[in-house]
Motif scaffolding. Structure first.
Motif, PDB file in Angstrom:
ATOM      1  N   VAL A   1     -28.436  23.846   6.482  1.00  0.00           N
ATOM      2  CA  VAL A   1     -28.027  25.266   6.540  1.00  0.00           C
ATOM      3  C   VAL A   1     -29.186  26.171   6.616  1.00  0.00           C
ATOM      4  CG1 VAL A   1     -26.821  27.433   5.690  1.00  0.00           C
ATOM      5  CG2 VAL A   1     -25.794  25.051   5.745  1.00  0.00           C
ATOM      6  N   VAL A   2     -30.063  26.036   5.495  1.00  0.00           N
ATOM      7  CA  VAL A   2     -31.100  26.884   5.461  1.00  0.00           C
ATOM      8  C   VAL A   2     -32.229  26.734   6.478  1.00  0.00           C
ATOM      9  CG1 VAL A   2     -33.359  27.710   3.830  1.00  0.00           C
ATOM     10  CG2 VAL A   2     -30.801  27.040   3.115  1.00  0.00           C
TER      11      VAL A   2
ATOM     12  N   GLY B   1     -27.887  26.961  12.199  1.00  0.00           N
ATOM     13  CA  GLY B   1     -26.967  26.129  10.845  1.00  0.00           C
ATOM     14  C   GLY B   1     -26.194  25.018  11.404  1.00  0.00           C
ATOM     15  N   PHE B   2     -25.417  25.139  12.101  1.00  0.00           N
ATOM     16  CA  PHE B   2     -24.720  24.129  12.664  1.00  0.00           C
ATOM     17  C   PHE B   2     -25.133  22.929  12.941  1.00  0.00           C
ATOM     18  CE2 PHE B   2     -22.401  22.181  16.251  1.00  0.00           C
ATOM     19  CZ  PHE B   2     -21.175  21.521  15.730  1.00  0.00           C
ATOM     20  N   LEU B   3     -26.238  22.967  14.092  1.00  0.00           N
ATOM     21  CA  LEU B   3     -27.091  21.962  14.055  1.00  0.00           C
ATOM     22  C   LEU B   3     -27.912  21.270  13.077  1.00  0.00           C
ATOM     23  CD1 LEU B   3     -28.550  23.293  17.717  1.00  0.00           C
ATOM     24  CD2 LEU B   3     -26.559  21.664  17.417  1.00  0.00           C
ATOM     25  N   GLY B   4     -28.365  22.079  12.361  1.00  0.00           N
ATOM     26  CA  GLY B   4     -29.078  21.561  10.964  1.00  0.00           C
ATOM     27  C   GLY B   4     -27.992  20.922  10.016  1.00  0.00           C
TER      28      GLY B   4
ATOM     29  N   MET C   1     -23.199  33.031  24.757  1.00  0.00           N
ATOM     30  CA  MET C   1     -23.786  31.944  25.532  1.00  0.00           C
ATOM     31  C   MET C   1     -23.903  30.645  24.603  1.00  0.00           C
ATOM     32  SD  MET C   1     -27.552  31.928  27.361  1.00  0.00           S
ATOM     33  CE  MET C   1     -28.526  32.118  25.905  1.00  0.00           C
ATOM     34  N   LEU C   2     -24.500  30.762  23.452  1.00  0.00           N
ATOM     35  CA  LEU C   2     -24.420  29.594  22.555  1.00  0.00           C
ATOM     36  C   LEU C   2     -23.246  29.122  22.033  1.00  0.00           C
ATOM     37  CD1 LEU C   2     -27.809  31.102  20.275  1.00  0.00           C
ATOM     38  CD2 LEU C   2     -27.673  29.002  21.963  1.00  0.00           C
ATOM     39  N   SER C   3     -22.184  29.887  22.239  1.00  0.00           N
ATOM     40  CA  SER C   3     -20.892  29.371  21.661  1.00  0.00           C
ATOM     41  C   SER C   3     -20.083  28.507  22.778  1.00  0.00           C
ATOM     42  CB  SER C   3     -20.069  30.651  21.419  1.00  0.00           C
ATOM     43  OG  SER C   3     -20.651  31.205  20.115  1.00  0.00           O
ATOM     44  N   LEU C   4     -20.626  28.770  24.195  1.00  0.00           N
ATOM     45  CA  LEU C   4     -19.951  28.075  25.203  1.00  0.00           C
ATOM     46  C   LEU C   4     -20.108  26.429  24.927  1.00  0.00           C
ATOM     47  CD1 LEU C   4     -20.671  30.459  28.088  1.00  0.00           C
ATOM     48  CD2 LEU C   4     -18.417  29.852  27.091  1.00  0.00           C
ATOM     49  N   PRO C   5     -21.228  26.023  24.687  1.00  0.00           N
ATOM     50  CA  PRO C   5     -21.209  24.626  24.304  1.00  0.00           C
ATOM     51  C   PRO C   5     -20.604  24.022  23.394  1.00  0.00           C
ATOM     52  CG  PRO C   5     -23.524  25.788  24.704  1.00  0.00           C
ATOM     53  CD  PRO C   5     -22.598  26.568  24.607  1.00  0.00           C
ATOM     54  N   LEU C   6     -20.254  25.054  22.342  1.00  0.00           N
ATOM     55  CA  LEU C   6     -19.907  24.722  21.037  1.00  0.00           C
ATOM     56  C   LEU C   6     -17.998  24.486  21.526  1.00  0.00           C
ATOM     57  CD1 LEU C   6     -20.178  23.962  18.158  1.00  0.00           C
ATOM     58  CD2 LEU C   6     -19.675  26.304  17.576  1.00  0.00           C
TER      59      LEU C   6
END
Length: 279
Positions: A67-68, A104-107, A242-247
């Motif tokens: 997360v951090v 944070g999600f990717l981390g 834009m970053l939410s579309l792949p999610l």
């Protein structure tokens, strides 16, 4: 008209030590993760897979790092690279706010994948397990943004009952967008916790989390001042959208794959003694 209270970001000072509200919100997020996870391991479909309290404590360490580090690097790379590259010392000042949800999600994905590999767990099972505990953590983070007077909302109609003036921005009525996103996290938690109470195919709970989180963020971005906007084929969307579309796409694909494969119970991990004998 409501006015943002602009509270002191420092909640408590003990000599030279300053404890900030933003940090306390992250502490609350990690505490709720442990508390909910201990409830979750008692659910029949989870208990059959051999999850333990020790697993939760171990995952928390990896999750905090994910997360951090991921959240901060996402903020640096996705939103304000010019500023942080020009002021590299600002990167480590996480107590001042500035954490990217998508980073944070990717981390966390990376951290949990490493943990799953070390513990011989299926990475999708790990994602399915932790997914219901994540939205409330997100809500606490957004509450920290509100206390820090970060992420102001777009200008709102003055007749909106909860429109709010942000003195650090201007004297215009605005949407309290961090509070919207706090509520978003609470609603996503309620829906996902209910969905995850029953046994689902592998990847289904994680897929539902991705779908709900992506959609929720996409919608609430309409009320938040964008970090920047992207113009494509006559359409304007914010950086967060834009970053939410792949999610969203990932969530849909995961759900389709999960239910096409049918019911597939998560793997039951051998006991610690069995792993020791095998080693």
């Amino acid at each position: 008209m409501w006015v943002h209270p602009m509270p002191d970001p420092v909640a408590l000072s003990i000599g030279p030590l300053h404890i900030r509200w933003y940090g306390l919100m992250y502490l609350a997020a990690f505490i709720q993760f442990v508390a909910l996870a201990r409830v979750r391991i008692k659910q029949p479909q989870i208990a059959r897979c051999g999850w333990t309290k020790e697993d939760i404590d171990d995952m928390l360490f990896y999750g905090v790092l994910g997360v951090v580090l991921g959240g901060r690097l996402g903020e640096v790379l996705f939103y304000h690279p010019e500023f942080y590259f020009a002021n590299p010392l600002e990167i480590v000042k996480v107590w001042n706010g500035g954490m990217s949800f998508h980073g944070g999600f990717l981390g966390v994905l990376l951290a949990m994948s490493i943990w799953a590999y070390k513990r011989r767990r299926n990475a999708w099972d790990v994602l399915d397990f932790i997914a219901p505990m994540v939205p409330l953590g997100y809500a606490f983070g957004r509450l920290g943004n509100f206390i820090n007077a970060e992420l102001p909302g777009r200008i709102a109609d003055a007749t909106l009952p909860w429109a709010m003036i942000w003195p650090n921005v201007d004297n215009l009525p605005r949407h309290p967008s961090p509070l919207y996103q706090t509520l978003e996290g609470v609603v996503e938690f309620a829906l996902l916790w209910y969905f995850a109470r029953k046994e689902r195919p592998r990847m289904a709970v994680g897929g539902m989390f991705c779908l709900l989180s992506g959609m929720g963020r996409f919608i609430t971005e309409y009320f938040r001042v964008p970090d920047y906007e992207v113009h494509f084929a006559g359409i304007t969307i914010s950086a967060g959208q834009m970053l939410s579309l792949p999610l969203i796409a990932l969530g849909i694909v995961m759900l389709i794959v999960a239910y096409r494969r049918g019911a597939h119970a998560p793997d039951r991990v051998p006991s610690q003694e069995a792993q020791t004998r095998a080693g």
